[in-house]
Design a protein around this motif. Structure first.
Motif, PDB file in Angstrom:
ATOM      1  N   ALA A 158       0.849  -1.193   0.000  1.00  0.00           N
ATOM      2  CA  ALA A 158       0.000   0.000   0.000  1.00  0.00           C
ATOM      3  C   ALA A 158       0.883   1.241   0.000  1.00  0.00           C
ATOM      4  O   ALA A 158       2.108   1.164  -0.078  1.00  0.00           O
ATOM      5  N   ASN A 159       0.241   2.414   0.076  1.00  0.00           N
ATOM      6  CA  ASN A 159       1.004   3.657   0.100  1.00  0.00           C
ATOM      7  C   ASN A 159       1.984   3.670   1.263  1.00  0.00           C
ATOM      8  O   ASN A 159       3.154   4.058   1.113  1.00  0.00           O
ATOM      9  N   ASP A 161       3.328   1.077   4.374  1.00  0.00           N
ATOM     10  CA  ASP A 161       3.356  -0.231   5.035  1.00  0.00           C
ATOM     11  C   ASP A 161       4.199  -0.132   6.299  1.00  0.00           C
ATOM     12  O   ASP A 161       5.116   0.693   6.391  1.00  0.00           O
ATOM     13  N   SER A 186      -3.760  -3.847   1.932  1.00  0.00           N
ATOM     14  CA  SER A 186      -4.135  -2.999   0.809  1.00  0.00           C
ATOM     15  C   SER A 186      -4.171  -1.504   1.113  1.00  0.00           C
ATOM     16  O   SER A 186      -4.149  -0.695   0.196  1.00  0.00           O
ATOM     17  N   PHE A 187      -4.244  -1.135   2.395  1.00  0.00           N
ATOM     18  CA  PHE A 187      -4.271   0.282   2.752  1.00  0.00           C
ATOM     19  C   PHE A 187      -3.196   0.549   3.807  1.00  0.00           C
ATOM     20  O   PHE A 187      -2.410  -0.336   4.129  1.00  0.00           O
ATOM     21  N   ASN A 188      -3.154   1.765   4.327  1.00  0.00           N
ATOM     22  CA  ASN A 188      -2.049   2.154   5.203  1.00  0.00           C
ATOM     23  C   ASN A 188      -2.043   1.366   6.509  1.00  0.00           C
ATOM     24  O   ASN A 188      -3.076   1.210   7.166  1.00  0.00           O
ATOM     25  N   ASP A 189      -0.855   0.897   6.891  1.00  0.00           N
ATOM     26  CA  ASP A 189      -0.656   0.154   8.135  1.00  0.00           C
ATOM     27  C   ASP A 189       0.570   0.732   8.828  1.00  0.00           C
ATOM     28  O   ASP A 189       1.655   0.773   8.234  1.00  0.00           O
ATOM     29  N   THR A 208      -4.278   0.012  11.569  1.00  0.00           N
ATOM     30  CA  THR A 208      -4.438  -0.390  10.182  1.00  0.00           C
ATOM     31  C   THR A 208      -5.704   0.218   9.597  1.00  0.00           C
ATOM     32  O   THR A 208      -6.713   0.360  10.289  1.00  0.00           O
ATOM     33  N   ASN A 209      -5.641   0.575   8.324  1.00  0.00           N
ATOM     34  CA  ASN A 209      -6.814   0.968   7.550  1.00  0.00           C
ATOM     35  C   ASN A 209      -7.183  -0.114   6.532  1.00  0.00           C
ATOM     36  O   ASN A 209      -8.006   0.131   5.650  1.00  0.00           O
ATOM     37  N   SER A 210      -6.590  -1.282   6.653  1.00  0.00           N
ATOM     38  CA  SER A 210      -6.762  -2.346   5.660  1.00  0.00           C
ATOM     39  C   SER A 210      -7.828  -3.346   6.093  1.00  0.00           C
ATOM     40  O   SER A 210      -7.678  -3.998   7.128  1.00  0.00           O
ATOM     41  N   ARG A 228     -10.141   3.248  11.207  1.00  0.00           N
ATOM     42  CA  ARG A 228      -8.793   2.934  11.660  1.00  0.00           C
ATOM     43  C   ARG A 228      -8.882   2.000  12.856  1.00  0.00           C
ATOM     44  O   ARG A 228      -9.327   2.387  13.931  1.00  0.00           O
ATOM     45  N   THR A 251      -8.727  -8.718  -3.139  1.00  0.00           N
ATOM     46  CA  THR A 251      -8.185  -7.377  -3.403  1.00  0.00           C
ATOM     47  C   THR A 251      -6.952  -7.553  -4.278  1.00  0.00           C
ATOM     48  O   THR A 251      -6.350  -8.633  -4.320  1.00  0.00           O
TER      49      THR A 251
END
Length: 337
Positions: A158-159, A161, A186-189, A208-210, A228, A251
């Motif tokens: 993701a953008n 990690d 898949s998203f910011n962690d 995490t936002n995943s 979040r 995903t």
């Protein structure tokens, strides 16, 4: 901490690097709160770092007065030691890991100091000490060239990690980096802190936002709740080797992890495989054909005895899914198995 004060106290035989008033510099200070005199409160105080400013992000000290630091530096004059993993930051911002033994005087106290990282935005958020001079850091990165070794996850998903790295300070050069891996979905962690127990087990917490963040069947909350979420994970970087396999479908960034401990082989399937079913592909980013290809490549040819920890619901085994999961049975028939 860090300071720009020219008159910050220097006490005893503390290690002291450069000090420029125009830039912040890390200080290391030891105090005796029980001192009888105000003049005896500060027992050790000096500066650490290069000429143009550095920032500490976390520090921990052991019972013998050895201080371990991690932070970031933009400084090509940053002090590294001959046994460092890397001695030059390449004139780009890098993280650092350092060991200061306050029992030794001046420059002799700096027994290990290295820069570390790739060219992306990277920051360490925590440092911990394990047994036998094993040092662990965690943090986050936006780079694709973060250095990995004996990894759980080879590539950025993701953008932003998370990451975790293990150093053995009894070794030198490239050998001092024992393990290093991305951590994310898949998203910011973003990991926020790290701890290590007496057996070398690593504990990391952050957010995490995943929605496809990998969880285990024994987790307190195995399902992402939205927005979040906090996370807590435990790793054994030294005792267990992990393999990560890209498994898109639910995903684009979905992965599964396989590992083996002393007794059993395990697979962490996330939202790829469930007992009797598979992950959804009708959500944004889902791809049913990609999911079937992933299942055929990762699951159909896997060992029947592999224990599967699913992202939702009960655990299963590969053998059980080959017998009863209609999706896996269909892929077996298609493959002539």
């Amino acid at each position: 901490g860090y300071t720009s004060s020219r008159d910050f106290p220097l006490v005893g035989t503390a290690y002291s690097g450069f000090l420029e008033t125009s830039n912040p510099h890390i200080y290391t200070t030891k105090v005796n709160a029980l001192a009888a005199s105000a003049d005896d409160v500060i027992t050790y105080s000096g500066f650490f770092g290069g000429q143009f400013g550095d920032t500490v992000r976390d520090a921990v000290v052991n019972a013998n007065g050895v201080l371990y630091l991690t932070g970031i530096t933009d400084d090509f004059f940053f002090h590294t030691t001959s046994n460092a993993y890397a001695t030059s930051n390449g004139e780009t911002r890098k993280m650092f890991v350092a060991r200061l033994d306050t029992n030794f005087p001046y420059k002799d106290s700096l027994t290990y100091s290295t820069v570390f990282g790739g060219t992306g935005t990277e920051e360490p958020t925590g440092i911990a000490i394990g047994p036998n001079e094993q040092v662990y850091i965690t943090g986050f990165t936006s780079g694709d060239d973060y250095p990995v070794k004996n990894f759980l996850q080879e590539k950025r998903a993701a953008n932003i990690d998370g990451f975790v790295a293990q150093f053995d300070l009894t070794k030198s050069g490239a050998d001092s980096l024992v393990a290093s891996t991305y951590l994310g979905a898949s998203f910011n962690d973003v990991p926020h802190d790290i701890a290590v127990d007496a057996n070398g087990k690593v504990y990391i917490t952050g957010y995490t936002n995943s929605y496809d963040f990998t969880t285990t069947g024994n987790g307190f909350q195995p399902v992402y709740q939205g927005g979040r979420d906090a996370f807590l994970l435990r790793l054994d970087l030294a005792g267990v080797e992990f393999q990560v396999q890209h498994a898109p479908g639910h995903t684009p960034g979905s992965v599964v992890y396989t590992c083996s401990d002393d007794a059993e082989k395990r697979l962490f399937s996330g939202d790829v495989l469930f007992r009797g079913s598979i992950g959804r592909t009708d959500l944004p980013g889902g791809d049913h054909d990609a999911m079937l290809e992933s299942l055929e490549r990762v699951i159909v040819h896997a060992d029947d005895n592999l224990i599967v920890h699913c992202g939702h619901g009960p655990d299963t085994t590969i053998g059980l899914e080959k017998q009863s999961n209609p999706y896996i049975r269909g892929l077996q028939a298609r493959s002539g198995l």
